[in-house]
Scaffold this motif. Structure first.
Motif, short mmCIF file in Angstrom:
data_model
loop_
_atom_site.label_atom_id
_atom_site.label_comp_id
_atom_site.label_asym_id
_atom_site.label_seq_id
_atom_site.Cartn_x
_atom_site.Cartn_y
_atom_site.Cartn_z
N LEU A 159 -3.55 -2.98 -6.15
CA LEU A 159 -3.53 -1.98 -5.07
C LEU A 159 -3.36 -0.57 -5.63
O LEU A 159 -4.02 0.37 -5.20
CB LEU A 159 -2.41 -2.29 -4.08
CG LEU A 159 -2.76 -3.23 -2.95
CD1 LEU A 159 -1.51 -3.74 -2.26
CD2 LEU A 159 -3.67 -2.55 -1.95
N PHE A 207 -7.59 1.12 4.55
CA PHE A 207 -6.68 2.10 3.97
C PHE A 207 -7.53 3.04 3.12
O PHE A 207 -8.36 2.60 2.33
CB PHE A 207 -5.62 1.42 3.11
CG PHE A 207 -4.66 0.59 3.91
CD1 PHE A 207 -3.57 1.17 4.54
CD2 PHE A 207 -4.86 -0.77 4.05
CE1 PHE A 207 -2.69 0.40 5.29
CE2 PHE A 207 -3.99 -1.56 4.80
CZ PHE A 207 -2.91 -0.96 5.42
N TRP A 265 -5.94 2.39 -5.26
CA TRP A 265 -5.46 3.63 -4.66
C TRP A 265 -5.81 4.82 -5.57
O TRP A 265 -6.32 5.83 -5.11
CB TRP A 265 -3.95 3.53 -4.42
CG TRP A 265 -3.34 4.73 -3.79
CD1 TRP A 265 -3.22 4.98 -2.45
CD2 TRP A 265 -2.74 5.85 -4.46
NE1 TRP A 265 -2.59 6.18 -2.25
CE2 TRP A 265 -2.29 6.73 -3.48
CE3 TRP A 265 -2.55 6.17 -5.79
CZ2 TRP A 265 -1.66 7.93 -3.78
CZ3 TRP A 265 -1.90 7.37 -6.10
CH2 TRP A 265 -1.48 8.22 -5.09
N VAL A 300 0.85 -1.20 0.00
CA VAL A 300 0.00 0.00 0.00
C VAL A 300 0.88 1.24 0.00
O VAL A 300 0.63 2.19 -0.75
CB VAL A 300 -0.96 0.00 1.21
CG1 VAL A 300 -1.63 1.36 1.38
CG2 VAL A 300 -2.01 -1.09 1.06
#
Length: 119
Positions: A111, A41, A115, A24
């Motif tokens: 990821l 997250f 994101w 991450v």
């Protein structure tokens, strides 16, 4: 709650989580929120969640860690345990993780995509 409490008695799950957390961080800056049931997250909105199936299932053969990603489209990879569309254009992908080497370039790409879509 802190990470030590969340992972009490679950050393493998903690090692897997640390590998996910590093991935991450490679994607970019994100806020981490720990609750009783999961670790999230976030950017402007959530994009990745980590949870422990053993907290909810009584089976002994559960994955030590599940990574759930919010992606803007359905990814066809057979690696996903489950994919659901809780809202139009928002697909939750659930990946069971058993070993640190499963958090590979493909997972890092997912990821990064999650994101970016949460920004």
């Amino acid at each position: 709650m802190d990470l030590d409490v969340f992972f009490t008695g679950r050393e493998l799950s903690r090692r897997l989580f640390e590998t996910v957390r590093a991935a991450v961080e490679e994607a970019g800056p994100a806020e981490m929120r720990i609750s009783k049931s999961q670790i999230a997250f976030r950017r402007r909105r959530g994009f990745a969640w980590v949870w422990l199936p053993a907290m909810y299932l009584r089976r002994s053969n559960t994955a030590p860690l599940v990574l759930s990603l919010a992606l803007p489209c359905h990814d066809p990879s057979p690696r996903w345990k489950q994919i659901v569309e809780p809202a139009p254009g928002r697909y939750m992908h659930h990946l069971e993780i058993y070993a640190t080497d499963e958090i590979d370039d493909q997972v890092r790409m997912w990821l990064k995509q999650a994101w970016e879509s949460a920004g």
